[in-house]
Scaffold this active site. Structure first.
Site, short mmCIF file in Angstrom:
data_model
loop_
_atom_site.label_atom_id
_atom_site.label_comp_id
_atom_site.label_asym_id
_atom_site.label_seq_id
_atom_site.Cartn_x
_atom_site.Cartn_y
_atom_site.Cartn_z
N ARG A 69 1.74 6.39 -8.05
CA ARG A 69 1.95 5.07 -8.64
C ARG A 69 1.07 4.95 -9.88
NH1 ARG A 69 -0.74 -0.38 -7.40
NH2 ARG A 69 0.54 -1.77 -8.66
N HIS A 113 0.62 -4.06 -15.32
CA HIS A 113 -0.66 -4.05 -14.63
C HIS A 113 -1.69 -4.66 -15.59
CE1 HIS A 113 -2.87 -1.92 -11.12
NE2 HIS A 113 -3.77 -2.65 -11.74
N GLU A 158 -0.17 -7.48 -8.65
CA GLU A 158 -1.08 -8.56 -8.26
C GLU A 158 -1.04 -9.78 -9.18
OE1 GLU A 158 -5.04 -7.04 -7.83
OE2 GLU A 158 -4.52 -5.73 -6.17
N ASN A 281 -1.30 -4.60 -1.76
CA ASN A 281 -2.63 -4.05 -2.04
C ASN A 281 -3.60 -4.74 -1.10
OD1 ASN A 281 -1.42 -2.71 -4.13
ND2 ASN A 281 -2.50 -3.79 -5.77
N TYR A 283 -7.64 -4.87 0.23
CA TYR A 283 -9.04 -4.46 0.11
C TYR A 283 -9.93 -5.06 1.20
CZ TYR A 283 -7.82 -2.03 -4.10
OH TYR A 283 -7.24 -1.14 -4.96
N GLU A 342 -1.96 -0.03 -2.86
CA GLU A 342 -3.37 0.25 -3.17
C GLU A 342 -4.22 0.00 -1.95
OE1 GLU A 342 -5.22 -1.82 -6.50
OE2 GLU A 342 -3.39 -1.56 -7.70
C1 FCB Z 1 -7.00 -4.12 -7.73
C2 FCB Z 1 -6.36 -3.71 -9.05
C3 FCB Z 1 -6.71 -2.32 -9.48
C4 FCB Z 1 -8.16 -1.99 -9.20
C5 FCB Z 1 -8.53 -2.30 -7.77
C6 FCB Z 1 -9.94 -1.96 -7.41
O1 FCB Z 1 -7.10 -5.51 -7.68
O2 FCB Z 1 -4.95 -3.79 -8.94
O3 FCB Z 1 -6.40 -2.20 -10.85
O4 FCB Z 1 -8.97 -2.61 -10.11
O5 FCB Z 1 -8.29 -3.66 -7.53
#
Ligand code: FCB
Length: 437
Positions: A69, A113, A158, A281, A283, A342
């Site tokens: 990607r 992006h 995002e 995505n 985290y 992600e």
């Molecule tokens: C996400 C973004 C990516 C990167 C990661 C750590 O929010 O999409 O570009 O910065 O975080």
């Protein structure tokens, strides 16, 4: 075939900011303004991927991934954001796509992006509704060139983060701090997604998705004010971007705005144009409490009791399972197949005297999150792929080169790439997947 891949974004890796008639983006402008990024870092050179892409494709091939990607820089394709094409920009992505296909790596391009062409920002950026149509025009141009080889397109990356950091708080480009005045930038991005989905299909795209950044929201307590605040945050971070796309309606936004002035008849139909997949995505979860002062209807309470990444983000692998099963519970049959577009972590990577990077914490992170994804799949969530953020250490937006997320270490003085222990771990993991199936 389950897609195992790595993810990157144009401004974070390409560099060559002024080459081959690339136009300027809002990130070029922002990063060059004093005080905007840590130590004034910019993406002018980044990982120099624009020149070293062959080496980077070879790194992916060595890793054994079957997908990649990456994002396409709109200002490389249309330097003014609309009208005239720049053939050199399209040629770059065309060559990259060919090289990936030759290695058996499926190209998964993201069309936006965060690097909006600066001339479009000069016309109001995502606060201007017309930008949505321009985005669809750009999407069609790229698809005309690449659709024959691309199995899956991502329209936007995002839109929540772009709205919140770029337009509400001013931490990212274009650096506006409008608070709830940023809401139209969400709507116009979503409209752009819908129009681009239609344009991509008309140009022969096979599958289309959007990538949303989602977070499980944890109320700080079971008391009414905290529950209410958590619900308000869930609306802003998750539902504002998932509901219109998946079920064609906005959640109740009355905590943020008295009226949806930006909404016109027919918009929600466009935004909910059926998609083939949803990119997620993930985290970390977010813990929310009632606000102590007037202003926004929530406050971030922070999460303790978990390991943290170099960024300070809590490491909660099971949050990924919670998020995925929660999406399934909320949207049921309206939820399309999911790709984790992600997931990854920044760590304080140390290069040993003999040049190794023993990033055991990153290995544990990836192992934990892949296991959590599999638990969600066992609970019935249809997940079709997983992309590690990121292939390379790169320009981490406002943090410049200080946060390293790569499976491959980059020495930004010499551009030397060194695979970390996590790269070797993932390679072995992927080999084992092949023999398992
Ligand atoms: C996400 C973004 C990516 C990167 C990661 C750590 O929010 O999409 O570009 O910065 O975080």
């Amino acid at each position: 075939m389950f897609l195992w891949g790595t993810a990157t974004a144009a401004y974070q890796i390409e560099g060559a900011a002024q080459e081959d008639d690339r136009g300027a983006s809002i990130w070029d402008t922002f990063a060059h303004e004093p005080g905007r990024t840590r130590d004034g870092h910019t993406g002018d050179v980044a990982c120099d991927h624009y020149h070293r892409w062959r080496e980077d494709v070879a790194l992916m091939s060595g890793l054994g991934v079957n997908a990649y990607r990456f994002s396409i820089a709109w200002p490389r394709v249309q330097p003014l954001g609309t009208g005239a094409l720049n053939p050199q920009g399209l040629d770059f992505y065309d060559r990259l796509v060919d090289a990936l296909c030759e290695q058996g790596i499926q190209p998964v391009p993201t069309l936006f992006h965060w690097d909006l062409p600066q001339p479009l920002e000069d016309r109001g950026g995502w606060l201007n509704r017309e930008i949505s149509e321009m985005f669809a025009e750009y999407a069609a141009i790229v698809a005309d060139r690449l659709a024959d080889r691309v199995p899956l397109w991502i329209t936007l990356n995002e839109p929540f983060v772009h709205m919140a950091f770029g337009y509400a708080m001013g931490i990212h480009a274009p650096g506006q701090a409008l608070l709830t005045g940023a809401l139209p930038s969400a709507h116009h991005q979503l409209l752009a997604h819908g129009l681009a989905t239609q344009a991509l299909r008309a140009a022969g795209a096979r599958q289309v998705a959007i990538t949303n950044n989602c977070t499980p929201v944890w109320p700080a307590s079971q008391e009414e004010p905290d529950l209410k605040a958590a619900d308000a945050y869930d609306v802003l971070h998750n539902r504002l971007f998932n509901d219109p796309v998946l079920i064609g309606e906005y959640p109740d936004l009355s905590a943020y705005t008295p009226a949806l002035d930006f909404l016109r008849d027919g918009d929600l139909q466009i935004i909910s144009t059926p998609i083939d997949a949803l990119g997620i995505n993930y985290y970390n979860p977010t813990r929310i409490t009632a606000p102590a002062a007037e202003g926004l209807p929530f406050e971030d309470a922070g999460i303790t009791g978990h390991p943290t990444t170099a960024f300070g983000w809590p490491v909660v692998p099971d949050g990924l399972r919670e998020l995925l099963t929660g999406l399934k519970a909320r949207y049921a049959t309206a939820l399309p197949p999911i790709y984790i577009t992600e997931n990854g972590c920044s760590q304080h990577d140390v290069v040993t005297a003999d040049g190794r990077i023993e990033d055991q914490a990153r290995i544990a992170y990836l192992e934990g999150h892949i296991a959590a994804m599999r638990r969600a799949m066992a609970e019935g969530v249809d997940v079709r792929g997983y992309f590690v953020w990121s292939l390379l250490d790169n320009f981490e937006w406002a943090e410049g080169y200080h946060q390293r997320f790569g499976l491959v270490h980059v020495d930004f003085e010499t551009q030397r790439r060194t695979p970390k222990a996590s790269y070797a771990w993932l390679k072995e993991f992927l080999e084992a997947q092949k023999t398992d199936t």
